[in-house]
Design a protein around this motif. Structure first.
Motif, mmCIF file in Angstrom:
data_model
loop_
_atom_site.group_PDB
_atom_site.id
_atom_site.type_symbol
_atom_site.label_atom_id
_atom_site.label_comp_id
_atom_site.label_asym_id
_atom_site.label_seq_id
_atom_site.Cartn_x
_atom_site.Cartn_y
_atom_site.Cartn_z
ATOM 1 N N VAL A 106 17.810 -85.256 21.032
ATOM 2 C CA VAL A 106 19.158 -85.548 21.497
ATOM 3 C C VAL A 106 19.924 -84.245 21.611
ATOM 4 C CG1 VAL A 106 19.203 -87.856 20.448
ATOM 5 C CG2 VAL A 106 20.016 -85.882 19.142
ATOM 6 N N GLU A 107 21.163 -84.338 22.067
ATOM 7 C CA GLU A 107 22.074 -83.205 22.057
ATOM 8 C C GLU A 107 23.296 -83.582 21.238
ATOM 9 O OE1 GLU A 107 21.595 -80.627 26.021
ATOM 10 O OE2 GLU A 107 22.300 -82.659 26.372
ATOM 11 N N LYS A 153 16.706 -82.849 16.882
ATOM 12 C CA LYS A 153 15.761 -83.957 16.742
ATOM 13 C C LYS A 153 16.288 -84.917 15.687
ATOM 14 C CE LYS A 153 11.794 -83.299 14.629
ATOM 15 N NZ LYS A 153 10.425 -82.832 14.382
ATOM 16 N N VAL A 154 16.204 -86.219 15.961
ATOM 17 C CA VAL A 154 16.639 -87.233 15.008
ATOM 18 C C VAL A 154 15.556 -87.382 13.934
ATOM 19 C CG1 VAL A 154 17.284 -89.648 14.677
ATOM 20 C CG2 VAL A 154 17.943 -88.459 16.782
ATOM 21 N N ILE A 155 15.912 -87.139 12.669
ATOM 22 C CA ILE A 155 14.924 -87.219 11.598
ATOM 23 C C ILE A 155 15.156 -88.419 10.690
ATOM 24 C CG2 ILE A 155 14.428 -84.754 11.597
ATOM 25 C CD1 ILE A 155 16.296 -84.416 9.236
ATOM 26 N N LYS A 156 16.344 -89.053 10.762
ATOM 27 C CA LYS A 156 16.604 -90.234 9.945
ATOM 28 C C LYS A 156 17.777 -91.002 10.525
ATOM 29 C CE LYS A 156 17.437 -91.693 5.134
ATOM 30 N NZ LYS A 156 17.691 -91.234 3.742
ATOM 31 N N ILE A 157 17.743 -92.328 10.413
ATOM 32 C CA ILE A 157 18.837 -93.186 10.860
ATOM 33 C C ILE A 157 19.241 -94.079 9.690
ATOM 34 C CG2 ILE A 157 19.574 -94.933 12.537
ATOM 35 C CD1 ILE A 157 17.401 -93.931 14.418
ATOM 36 N N SER A 158 20.534 -94.228 9.458
ATOM 37 C CA SER A 158 21.012 -95.058 8.359
ATOM 38 C C SER A 158 20.599 -96.507 8.575
ATOM 39 C CB SER A 158 22.537 -94.959 8.232
ATOM 40 O OG SER A 158 23.162 -95.444 9.406
ATOM 41 N N ASP A 202 22.215 -99.193 8.682
ATOM 42 C CA ASP A 202 23.046 -99.963 9.606
ATOM 43 C C ASP A 202 22.997 -99.426 11.030
ATOM 44 O OD1 ASP A 202 24.449 -97.633 9.362
ATOM 45 O OD2 ASP A 202 26.260 -98.526 8.515
ATOM 46 N N GLY A 203 22.226 -98.338 11.247
ATOM 47 C CA GLY A 203 22.067 -97.778 12.579
ATOM 48 C C GLY A 203 23.278 -97.047 13.103
ATOM 49 N N MET A 204 24.215 -96.688 12.235
ATOM 50 C CA MET A 204 25.469 -96.074 12.682
ATOM 51 C C MET A 204 25.483 -94.552 12.530
ATOM 52 S SD MET A 204 27.124 -98.699 13.705
ATOM 53 C CE MET A 204 28.785 -98.046 13.920
ATOM 54 N N LEU A 205 24.679 -94.003 11.602
ATOM 55 C CA LEU A 205 24.714 -92.569 11.315
ATOM 56 C C LEU A 205 23.320 -91.963 11.489
ATOM 57 C CD1 LEU A 205 26.951 -92.608 8.102
ATOM 58 C CD2 LEU A 205 27.671 -92.172 10.462
ATOM 59 N N TYR A 206 23.292 -90.708 11.964
ATOM 60 C CA TYR A 206 22.035 -90.051 12.295
ATOM 61 C C TYR A 206 21.949 -88.706 11.589
ATOM 62 C CZ TYR A 206 22.139 -93.491 16.063
ATOM 63 O OH TYR A 206 22.198 -94.654 16.783
ATOM 64 N N ASP A 207 20.773 -88.428 10.993
ATOM 65 C CA ASP A 207 20.492 -87.104 10.451
ATOM 66 C C ASP A 207 19.719 -86.326 11.515
ATOM 67 O OD1 ASP A 207 21.644 -88.065 8.198
ATOM 68 O OD2 ASP A 207 19.830 -88.019 6.954
ATOM 69 N N LEU A 208 20.148 -85.079 11.759
ATOM 70 C CA LEU A 208 19.583 -84.274 12.839
ATOM 71 C C LEU A 208 19.015 -82.966 12.299
ATOM 72 C CD1 LEU A 208 22.536 -84.584 15.389
ATOM 73 C CD2 LEU A 208 20.590 -86.138 15.138
ATOM 74 N N GLN A 209 17.983 -82.469 12.981
ATOM 75 C CA GLN A 209 17.463 -81.136 12.708
ATOM 76 C C GLN A 209 17.547 -80.325 13.995
ATOM 77 O OE1 GLN A 209 13.276 -80.736 11.744
ATOM 78 N NE2 GLN A 209 13.676 -78.935 10.495
ATOM 79 N N TYR A 210 18.232 -79.181 13.922
ATOM 80 C CA TYR A 210 18.426 -78.345 15.099
ATOM 81 C C TYR A 210 17.276 -77.356 15.254
ATOM 82 C CZ TYR A 210 23.080 -80.332 15.162
ATOM 83 O OH TYR A 210 24.131 -81.216 15.199
ATOM 84 N N PRO A 264 18.934 -90.452 24.204
ATOM 85 C CA PRO A 264 17.875 -89.480 23.919
ATOM 86 C C PRO A 264 17.175 -89.007 25.174
ATOM 87 C CG PRO A 264 17.041 -91.684 23.612
ATOM 88 C CD PRO A 264 18.488 -91.843 23.987
ATOM 89 N N HIS A 265 16.461 -87.895 25.067
ATOM 90 C CA HIS A 265 15.563 -87.452 26.127
ATOM 91 C C HIS A 265 14.481 -86.594 25.500
ATOM 92 C CE1 HIS A 265 17.665 -83.561 25.968
ATOM 93 N NE2 HIS A 265 18.770 -84.237 26.029
ATOM 94 N N GLY A 266 13.349 -86.558 26.165
ATOM 95 C CA GLY A 266 12.232 -85.772 25.655
ATOM 96 C C GLY A 266 11.577 -86.361 24.435
ATOM 97 N N ILE A 267 11.460 -87.703 24.361
ATOM 98 C CA ILE A 267 10.831 -88.315 23.205
ATOM 99 C C ILE A 267 9.416 -87.773 23.042
ATOM 100 C CG2 ILE A 267 9.874 -90.483 22.324
ATOM 101 C CD1 ILE A 267 12.289 -91.901 23.397
ATOM 102 N N GLY A 268 9.106 -87.329 21.838
ATOM 103 C CA GLY A 268 7.756 -86.886 21.531
ATOM 104 C C GLY A 268 7.483 -85.421 21.794
ATOM 105 N N ILE A 269 8.411 -84.714 22.447
ATOM 106 C CA ILE A 269 8.130 -83.328 22.803
ATOM 107 C C ILE A 269 8.025 -82.454 21.560
ATOM 108 C CG2 ILE A 269 9.018 -81.292 23.990
ATOM 109 C CD1 ILE A 269 10.305 -83.088 25.988
ATOM 110 N N TYR A 270 8.914 -82.659 20.603
ATOM 111 C CA TYR A 270 8.983 -81.754 19.468
ATOM 112 C C TYR A 270 8.445 -82.381 18.186
ATOM 113 C CZ TYR A 270 12.079 -79.618 22.814
ATOM 114 O OH TYR A 270 12.597 -79.079 23.960
ATOM 115 N N ILE A 271 7.671 -83.451 18.299
ATOM 116 C CA ILE A 271 7.177 -84.135 17.115
ATOM 117 C C ILE A 271 5.767 -83.660 16.782
ATOM 118 C CG2 ILE A 271 6.669 -86.404 16.115
ATOM 119 C CD1 ILE A 271 8.693 -87.560 18.040
#
Length: 596
Positions: free
Chosen positions: A535-536, A557-562, A564-572, A589-596
C-alpha cells in the motif's frame, strides 16, 4: 526456419501416491523427447523484434502447456498432473540464461528489492518459512525523511549479495529486471497461451554448501524451475492428505505459523516423488500443492570439489516461473464460491470452519479438505487454457471458446452437486444452482481473467520497450542511475513502473469479489486490504503537513490488521514499522505478493 535442440531428456514422474480414497497411480515414466523450436515461436520473436533465444523459451513453455492439457481429465480435474524433469544436453544452448554477472549488472542499472527466507520461532518451536527484506537494517530512529526510501533501500552487490549466508529472493524479477528477464517472461506467457492467467518470475540466489535453502513448503502456483548457474538439490513430494488437519490451507503449507517437516509429510501420506540435483540448463516442473525442499549442501561431493573454495560462479541461481491462475482465483473452487454467493444460494462448505466469513474467494480450509480426494482435487484445479487463450481474446463468440465455456460450466455444476451430495445437503429446487448461473459465472471469470492476462502481457512489453530505450540512450543507463536524477527518468525505474500494472490486476481480482457480493458490473470499487498487500501511506511525521494540497505518500507492506479490521500495522521500505494506521491514510492495495 525452425531450429532443433536434440537429445533433450524429458522425464515425466508419476508414482504410487496414496490418498484415503484413491487407487495407485502410474509407475514412474521416463520419456526421451527431442524439442524442436516451434515455428509459431520463431514467427513471434521475429514479429516482436526479439532475439531468437526467446523462441526457445516460448517453445519450452508450450511443452509445459501441453503437459497440463495431457493431464487434465474430462471433468476438469488435474489430480493426475505430475512433476517433470527436463535435462539439458551440454552440447545444446541454454533455454534461459542468467548468471551472477547479469545480476550484478541489473543491480547497477536499477533499484531492486530482495528478501531472504527463514524459519520463524513460535513459542520456542520452529514456525513456517517467512520472508525478511534484505538490506533493511536501518534503525527506525535513524530514518531520514529527506532520502527517498527506495534510495536508502538500494542493494549493493558486494555488501548485500556476496555476504549472504542463505537464499536471496528477488520477487517478480521478470518484471523488475528489464535487461533479460522481462523478454523471458513475455516469451513464457506467449508459449503458455492461456494455460495460466499470468506468469511471475522470481530469482533465487543461494551460496554453495547451504544445508536448507528452503524448508518443506507448498506454493499456490504451478512452478517451472530453470537452473541457470551452479547446482541445487530438489526433493519433491506428493500432496499431503488434507484431512489430517482440515484447517491448514494446502496451498500454504510450511509458511507463516505452519511448520512442515519431513516427518509430518510421511505421517500425512505424502511420498517422495523426486530427489534430484539440478545443473545449469535443467528444468523442473512442480505443480501447486506439491511439497518441496531444497539445499546446496551435497551438490559438490566429487573428489575435485573436496577442499576447494567456492566462488560466486558456484552459487546456485535459478528462475522460478509461477503459473498464477490460483493467485488470481481462476479455479473451480473460486468460481463455485462466487456463483453461490452472487445468487444467494447456501454454501455447504462454509459450515464446520472456525474462520469467520470474509470476501475471500478461495477459502481452502475447513470442510473442503474433508471431501473425497477426487472431488477436492477437482475443486482445486485451475481452469482450462482455452478460456484465456490469446487467440480467442478478441472473439468471445468463437465456437471453440463458447464450447469451452459450456464445458467449464458443466464441470462447475457437477463439482457443486457432488459437494452437496458428499456433505449430505439437499438443495431446495428454488434455491439450487443452475447450468445458466454456472455459465454466467464462467463467462464473467473469463472476461476478468483475460483482462488480468492482458495486464501481464502489457507489463512485460513495457519492460522490454524500456530496455530498448536504455540501450539507445547516449552514455548508458547505468551511469545515470544514482540518488539524484531527473523526475522523468526516475519515473521509469521499475519500482515505480511495475506496481501500476499489479494495481490493475488487483482491481480485476476485486471486480470478481464485488461481482460475487452483488451480481452486476462494478466499476469504481475500493479493494479489500489484506495482510501482505503493498500500500501507500503517509509517514507519521507528515500526517499534518501537506505538499501542494496533498499528503506525501510512501510505499509500505501491511504486516498486521486489527481484529475489527480498522487499524493496520505497516512496514516501510527502510525497515521502519508503523502501527495502528487508519484506512483513510492508505492508498491501494497494489502489487500483492511483490515484496513477500
Amino acid at each position: 526456419m525452425a531450429l532443433l535442440i536434440n537429445n533433450v531428456v524429458l522425464i515425466l514422474y508419476t508414482s504410487i501416491i496414496l490418498f484415503p480414497s484413491s487407487s495407485a497411480f502410474l509407475l514412474p515414466l521416463f520419456k526421451e523427447q527431442p524439442l524442436a523450436v516451434s515455428p509459431d515461436s520463431t514467427r513471434w520473436v521475429f514479429e516482436n523484434n526479439l532475439d531468437n533465444k526467446y523462441a526457445i523459451t516460448s517453445t519450452l513453455f508450450k511443452e509445459v502447456a501441453l503437459h497440463l492439457r495431457m493431464h487434465t481429465d474430462s471433468n476438469g480435474s488435474r489430480a493426475s498432473c505430475p512433476p517433470f524433469l527436463m535435462r539439458r544436453n551440454e552440447n545444446e544452448p541454454m533455454m534461459i540464461e542468467f548468471n551472477c554477472n547479469d545480476l550484478e549488472s541489473a543491480l547497477s542499472c536499477d533499484y531492486l528489492s530482495a528478501c531472504t527466507g527463514s524459519r520463524k520461532s513460535n513459542e520456542g518451536k520452529n514456525g513456517g518459512w517467512e520472508m525478511e527484506d534484505l538490506g533493511s537494517n536501518q534503525d527506525e530512529h535513524e530514518y531520514n525523511q529527506d532520502v527517498h526510501s527506495f534510495q536508502a533501500k538500494r542493494l549493493d552487490w558486494k555488501e548485500d549479495v556476496l555476504n549472504a549466508t542463505n537464499t536471496i529472493i528477488f520477487n517478480s524479477a521478470g518484471s523488475y529486471i528489464s535487461s533479460t528477464l522481462a523478454a523471458t517472461s513475455l516469451a513464457a506467457l506467449h508459449g503458455l497461451d492461456g494455460a495460466a492467467a499470468g506468469v511471475c518470475m522470481n530469482l533465487y540466489v543461494t551460496p554453495a554448501l547451504v544445508k536448507t535453502s528452503a524448508p518443506p513448503h507448498t506454493d499456490k502456483q504451478d512452478v517451472v524451475v530453470v537452473q541457470t548457474q551452479g547446482r541445487k538439490r530438489w526433493r519433491v513430494y506428493s500432496p499431503p492428505d488434507s484431512s489430517f488437519d482440515s484447517e491448514l490451507d494446502p496451498f500454504k503449507r510450511g509458511k507463516g505459523t505452519d511448520s512442515l517437516t519431513l516427518e509430518m509429510l510421511k505421517r500425512e501420506n505424502s511420498e517422495l516423488l523426486l530427489d534430484v540435483t539440478l545443473y545449469p540448463g535443467d528444468t523442473l516442473f512442480v505443480p501447486a500443492r506439491f511439497p518441496h525442499t531444497t539445499d546446496t549442501l551435497d551438490c559438490y561431493d566429487s573428489e575435485d570439489d573436496i577442499g576447494r573454495s567456492f566462488e560466486k560462479e558456484d552459487w546456485s541461481m535459478h528462475l522460478t516461473v509461477g503459473l498464477d491462475s490460483h493467485v488470481w482465483n481462476l479455479n473451480y473452487i473460486s468460481m463455485r464460491t462466487l456463483a453461490l454467493r452472487s445468487h444467494g444460494i447456501h454454501d455447504v462448505l462454509l459450515q464446520q470452519t472456525k474462520h469467520s466469513f470474509d470476501r475471500n474467494m478461495d477459502m481452502c480450509v475447513g470442510r473442503v479438505n474433508q471431501l473425497s480426494n477426487d472431488l477436492r482435487e477437482g475443486l482445486y484445479s485451475s481452469v482450462d487454457d482455452t478460456m484465456l487463450s490469446f487467440h480467442s481474446k478478441n472473439d468471445r463468440s468463437s465456437p471453440k471458446l463458447v464450447q469451452s465455456m459450456e464445458k467449464l460450466a458443466s464441470n462447475l455444476l457437477s463439482f457443486h452437486d457432488r459437494t452437496n451430495l458428499e456433505c449430505g445437503f439437499r438443495e431446495d429446487e428454488a434455491q439450487s444452482l443452475t447450468f445458466d448461473q454456472c455459465l454466467q459465472t464462467v463467462n464473467h471469470f473469463q472476461y476478468v481473467g483475460q483482462k488480468i492476462a492482458n495486464s501481464h502481457q502489457d507489463m512485460y512489453v513495457a519492460a522490454v520497450k524500456e530496455e530498448q530505450m536504455r540501450v539507445n540512450e547516449e552514455g548508458g543507463w547505468a551511469r545515470n542511475v544514482g540518488n539524484c536524477m531527473p523526475d522523468e527518468r526516475a519515473r521509469r525505474l521499475s519500482i515505480f513502473r511495475v506496481p501500476l500494472y499489479f494495481q490493475e490486476m488487483d482491481m480485476c481480482r476485486e471486480e470478481l469479489r464485488a461481482w460475487g457480493d452483488t451480481l452486476g458490473t462494478h466499476e469504481n470499487i475500493s479493494p479489500m486490504i489484506l495482510v501482505g498487500d503493498q500500500v501507500e501511506s503517509v509517514f507519521p511525521t507528515n500526517l499534518c503537513r501537506e505538499v501542494d494540497g496533498e499528503h506525501p505518500f510512501n510505499s509500505a507492506k501491511v504486516i498486521k490488521i486489527s481484529s475489527d479490521g480498522m487499524l493496520y500495522d505497516l512496514q516501510y521500505f527502510n525497515g521502519m514499522v508503523q502501527k495502528g494506521v487508519q484506512e483513510h491514510y492508505l492508498r491501494g492495495p497494489h502489487g500483492i505478493g511483490i515484496y513477500i
